[in-house]
Write a protein that holds these residues in place. Structure first.
Motif, PDB file in Angstrom:
ATOM      1  N   VAL A   1       0.934  -0.961   0.038  1.00 26.86           N
ATOM      2  CA  VAL A   1       0.035  -0.055   0.081  1.00 26.86           C
ATOM      3  C   VAL A   1       0.792   1.394   0.013  1.00 26.86           C
ATOM      4  O   VAL A   1       1.926   1.361   0.905  1.00 26.86           O
ATOM      5  CB  VAL A   1      -1.023   0.021   1.356  1.00 26.86           C
ATOM      6  CG1 VAL A   1      -1.837   1.335   1.220  1.00 26.86           C
ATOM      7  CG2 VAL A   1      -1.647  -1.198   1.374  1.00 26.86           C
ATOM      8  N   ILE A   2       0.642   2.011  -0.830  1.00 28.68           N
ATOM      9  CA  ILE A   2       1.302   3.501  -0.893  1.00 28.68           C
ATOM     10  C   ILE A   2       0.345   4.338  -0.342  1.00 28.68           C
ATOM     11  O   ILE A   2      -0.858   4.728  -0.850  1.00 28.68           O
ATOM     12  CB  ILE A   2       1.972   3.917  -2.275  1.00 28.68           C
ATOM     13  CG1 ILE A   2       2.782   2.671  -2.828  1.00 28.68           C
ATOM     14  CG2 ILE A   2       2.601   5.070  -2.203  1.00 28.68           C
ATOM     15  CD1 ILE A   2       3.252   2.921  -4.196  1.00 28.68           C
TER      16      ILE A   2
ATOM     17  N   PRO B   1       3.483  15.646   6.764  1.00 32.18           N
ATOM     18  CA  PRO B   1       4.530  14.779   7.313  1.00 32.18           C
ATOM     19  C   PRO B   1       4.890  14.799   8.615  1.00 32.18           C
ATOM     20  O   PRO B   1       5.297  13.497   9.045  1.00 32.18           O
ATOM     21  CB  PRO B   1       5.758  15.808   6.631  1.00 32.18           C
ATOM     22  CG  PRO B   1       5.191  16.639   5.516  1.00 32.18           C
ATOM     23  CD  PRO B   1       3.784  16.858   6.336  1.00 32.18           C
ATOM     24  N   SER B   2       4.190  15.375   9.800  1.00 37.08           N
ATOM     25  CA  SER B   2       4.616  15.308  11.187  1.00 37.08           C
ATOM     26  C   SER B   2       3.191  14.718  11.817  1.00 37.08           C
ATOM     27  O   SER B   2       3.152  14.768  12.901  1.00 37.08           O
ATOM     28  CB  SER B   2       4.985  16.294  11.801  1.00 37.08           C
ATOM     29  OG  SER B   2       4.190  17.654  11.490  1.00 37.08           O
TER      30      SER B   2
ATOM     31  N   PHE C   1       5.109  11.512   0.444  1.00 38.09           N
ATOM     32  CA  PHE C   1       4.611  12.848   0.413  1.00 38.09           C
ATOM     33  C   PHE C   1       4.758  13.392  -1.052  1.00 38.09           C
ATOM     34  O   PHE C   1       4.730  14.838  -1.174  1.00 38.09           O
ATOM     35  CB  PHE C   1       5.311  13.368   1.524  1.00 38.09           C
ATOM     36  CG  PHE C   1       5.012  13.303   2.767  1.00 38.09           C
ATOM     37  CD1 PHE C   1       3.809  13.439   3.454  1.00 38.09           C
ATOM     38  CD2 PHE C   1       5.922  12.387   3.375  1.00 38.09           C
ATOM     39  CE1 PHE C   1       3.384  12.726   4.607  1.00 38.09           C
ATOM     40  CE2 PHE C   1       5.593  11.837   4.548  1.00 38.09           C
ATOM     41  CZ  PHE C   1       4.490  12.207   5.338  1.00 38.09           C
ATOM     42  N   ASP C   2       4.773  12.585  -2.113  1.00 33.58           N
ATOM     43  CA  ASP C   2       4.609  13.020  -3.390  1.00 33.58           C
ATOM     44  C   ASP C   2       3.657  12.248  -4.167  1.00 33.58           C
ATOM     45  O   ASP C   2       4.012  11.201  -4.572  1.00 33.58           O
ATOM     46  CB  ASP C   2       6.312  12.654  -4.019  1.00 33.58           C
ATOM     47  CG  ASP C   2       6.443  13.192  -5.446  1.00 33.58           C
ATOM     48  OD1 ASP C   2       5.669  14.268  -6.010  1.00 33.58           O
ATOM     49  OD2 ASP C   2       7.277  12.560  -6.058  1.00 33.58           O
ATOM     50  N   PRO C   3       2.602  13.064  -4.689  1.00 31.08           N
ATOM     51  CA  PRO C   3       2.534  14.571  -4.076  1.00 31.08           C
ATOM     52  C   PRO C   3       1.926  14.546  -2.659  1.00 31.08           C
ATOM     53  O   PRO C   3       1.364  13.609  -1.922  1.00 31.08           O
ATOM     54  CB  PRO C   3       1.388  14.718  -4.927  1.00 31.08           C
ATOM     55  CG  PRO C   3       0.547  13.493  -5.239  1.00 31.08           C
ATOM     56  CD  PRO C   3       1.662  12.427  -5.139  1.00 31.08           C
ATOM     57  N   MET C   4       2.007  15.835  -2.230  1.00 35.12           N
ATOM     58  CA  MET C   4       1.413  16.129  -0.849  1.00 35.12           C
ATOM     59  C   MET C   4      -0.057  15.767  -0.814  1.00 35.12           C
ATOM     60  O   MET C   4      -0.699  16.159  -1.997  1.00 35.12           O
ATOM     61  CB  MET C   4       1.868  17.458  -0.449  1.00 35.12           C
ATOM     62  CG  MET C   4       3.127  17.902  -0.165  1.00 35.12           C
ATOM     63  SD  MET C   4       3.906  17.038   1.190  1.00 35.12           S
ATOM     64  CE  MET C   4       3.037  17.917   2.524  1.00 35.12           C
TER      65      MET C   4
END
Length: 95
Positions: free
Chosen positions: A42-43, A49-50, A79-82
């Motif tokens: 799973v991606i 991010p925190s 986090f790509d993309p956010m």
């Protein structure tokens, strides 16, 4: 064999504690790869991010997918993309 829709149903039971909405509806799941009958990847992302709930969410994702009989669940965080809330979610939240 288990299919992606069945995995999605399980992921819809994992609730983000901050927004009280499931992580699939929130758009945190970017991809689900069924590698074979024992392994799934799973991606996903977090809202930030925190994210303090991150470790808990990863654990819940693994637990819910293993309920279906998979032995190994790899969760890759990106986090790509956010993360950006999907249009339907933004409308529901009034943003």
């Amino acid at each position: 064999m288990i299919n992606k829709d069945q995995i999605i149903e399980r992921l819809e039971t994992v609730i983000d504690p901050e927004l009280n909405i499931d992580i699939y509806t929130m758009g945190l799941i970017y991809d689900i790869q069924i590698l074979n009958e024992k392994d799934v990847k799973v991606i996903m992302t977090f809202t930030t991010p925190s994210c303090p709930a991150g470790p808990m969410l990863i654990g819940e994702v693994k637990k819910e997918i293993k309920v279906l009989g998979f032995e190994n669940v790899e969760v890759e965080i990106t986090f790509d993309p956010m993360w950006k809330p999907p249009a339907e979610l933004r409308a529901a939240l009034g943003i």
